[in-house]
Design an enzyme around this catalytic site. Structure first.
Site, PDB file in Angstrom:
ATOM      1  N   THR A  45      38.423  63.335  22.730  1.00  9.35           N
ATOM      2  CA  THR A  45      38.753  63.715  21.361  1.00  9.35           C
ATOM      3  C   THR A  45      39.041  65.203  21.255  1.00  9.35           C
ATOM      4  O   THR A  45      39.779  65.638  20.368  1.00  9.35           O
ATOM      5  CB  THR A  45      37.603  63.325  20.413  1.00  9.35           C
ATOM      6  OG1 THR A  45      37.270  61.949  20.637  1.00  9.35           O
ATOM      7  CG2 THR A  45      37.984  63.504  18.951  1.00  9.35           C
ATOM      8  N   TYR A 133      30.687  58.294  32.059  1.00  7.79           N
ATOM      9  CA  TYR A 133      31.522  57.869  30.925  1.00  7.79           C
ATOM     10  C   TYR A 133      32.505  56.809  31.404  1.00  7.79           C
ATOM     11  O   TYR A 133      33.370  57.090  32.226  1.00  7.79           O
ATOM     12  CB  TYR A 133      32.239  59.077  30.340  1.00  7.79           C
ATOM     13  CG  TYR A 133      33.215  58.817  29.212  1.00  7.79           C
ATOM     14  CD1 TYR A 133      33.203  57.644  28.474  1.00  7.79           C
ATOM     15  CD2 TYR A 133      34.154  59.782  28.880  1.00  7.79           C
ATOM     16  CE1 TYR A 133      34.094  57.429  27.445  1.00  7.79           C
ATOM     17  CE2 TYR A 133      35.055  59.579  27.846  1.00  7.79           C
ATOM     18  CZ  TYR A 133      35.029  58.415  27.131  1.00  7.79           C
ATOM     19  OH  TYR A 133      35.934  58.199  26.107  1.00  7.79           O
ATOM     20  N   LYS A 161      27.814  56.795  28.849  1.00  9.50           N
ATOM     21  CA  LYS A 161      28.582  56.493  27.648  1.00  9.50           C
ATOM     22  C   LYS A 161      29.479  55.304  27.980  1.00  9.50           C
ATOM     23  O   LYS A 161      30.377  55.412  28.818  1.00  9.50           O
ATOM     24  CB  LYS A 161      29.413  57.693  27.211  1.00  9.50           C
ATOM     25  CG  LYS A 161      30.346  57.399  26.040  1.00  9.50           C
ATOM     26  CD  LYS A 161      31.282  58.574  25.742  1.00  9.50           C
ATOM     27  CE  LYS A 161      32.301  58.233  24.672  1.00  9.50           C
ATOM     28  NZ  LYS A 161      33.273  59.334  24.433  1.00  9.50           N
TER      29      LYS A 161
END
Length: 293
Positions: A45, A133, A161
């Site tokens: 992001t 992740y 994650k």
């Protein structure tokens, strides 16, 4: 262990694409005030793919300084070359980051043994807590629970994650015998509430960028096992879960923050501003959630 709402923070930019460090400072302060549990700097992001190496490190350093130890800062340091991931993770540690978030190597599609050796090599090279992740939709490879369990034996690999929005995967991770102090974080806002009620410890959230207090409230209820309160709060966020993904992240969330007057309009190619056909939809959703007057 960090629990609750962890914002996957955008990197504010001017219209010409230059990083706006003053806006970055303001966002960090806003999240601390709103109850965000931790900040991920320069993740997906945060447009890590289009920041150069110096910018990447500068943004981490600025977020660490702005947070000033009031909440943890997790630095995105993943790469598809192990040597690059080591270098970025070492730089994040030198900047004072509390932990690093390492995405699975993308494009080159390593097998499970390659993933294991990659993450172990980074962890052994840099003494900073590290969070794995997994986001197969972006990387082209899937870090399986059996490999996560192997990696959880490495002392400074402290969590995962998981962005595969799959109920079976969530149940498998919760039930596969991971150490009790190994953190599981959702990487998918739409299914995060259910994941936390099932045993995950938090959510690395895009939606928290525009509704930090609401996300903090939902995550606190879900991690406490308060199903009724968590699901009620999540229902209020449902529109944001949907419409902040009308186009590829972070296109909609950066447009939303600009509409809210919090950042400039900048986004870097090959990403472009939100298509005009989506403006009214997202504006109405922001208003319904109380994020825009």
């Amino acid at each position: 262990m960090i629990t609750g709402s962890i914002v996957a923070l955008v990197t504010p930019m001017d219209a010409d694409g230059a990083v706006d460090y003053e806006a970055l400072d303001r966002l960090v302060a806003w999240h601390i005030e709103a109850g965000t549990a931790a900040i991920v700097a320069v993740g997906t992001t945060g447009e890590s793919a289009t920041l150069d190496n110096d910018e990447h490190i500068a943004v981490i350093r600025r977020v660490v300084a702005a947070a000033d130890r009031r909440i943890p800062v997790i630095a995105g340091t993943g790469a598809n070359a192990t040597s690059e991931a080591i270098a970025l993770t070492r730089a994040a540690a030198d900047c004072g980051a509390d932990a690093a978030l390492l995405v699975t190597p993308y494009y080159n599609k390593p097998p499970q043994e390659g993933l294991y050796r990659h993450f172990r090599a980074v962890a052994e090279a840099v003494d900073i807590p590290q969070i794995l992740y997994n986001v197969p939709g972006r990387t082209g490879c899937d870090l399986l629970p059996v490999t996560v369990k192997r990696l959880a034996e490495v002392p400074n690999i402290i969590g995962l994650k998981e962005a595969l929005a799959d109920e079976a995967r969530i149940k498998e991770l919760v039930g596969c015998g991971l150490p009790g102090d190994f953190a599981l974080y959702s990487g998918d806002d739409g299914t995060a509430c259910g994941a936390m009620l099932a045993g995950f410890h938090g959510d690395v959230s895009v939606v928290a960028n525009v509704a930090p207090a609401m996300m903090a409230r939902m995550c606190a209820a879900a991690t406490a096992g308060d199903r009724a309160a968590a699901e009620a709060a999540d229902a209020e966020l449902a529109g944001l879960h949907r419409d902040l993904f009308l186009q590829a992240n972070p296109i909609p969330v950066k447009w939303a923050l600009h509409a809210m007057g919090l950042i400039g309009a900048g986004i870097r190619l090959p990403l472009v501003p939100l298509a005009e056909e989506h403006h009214d939809t997202l504006r109405a959703t922001l208003r319904a959630a109380g994020a825009l007057s």
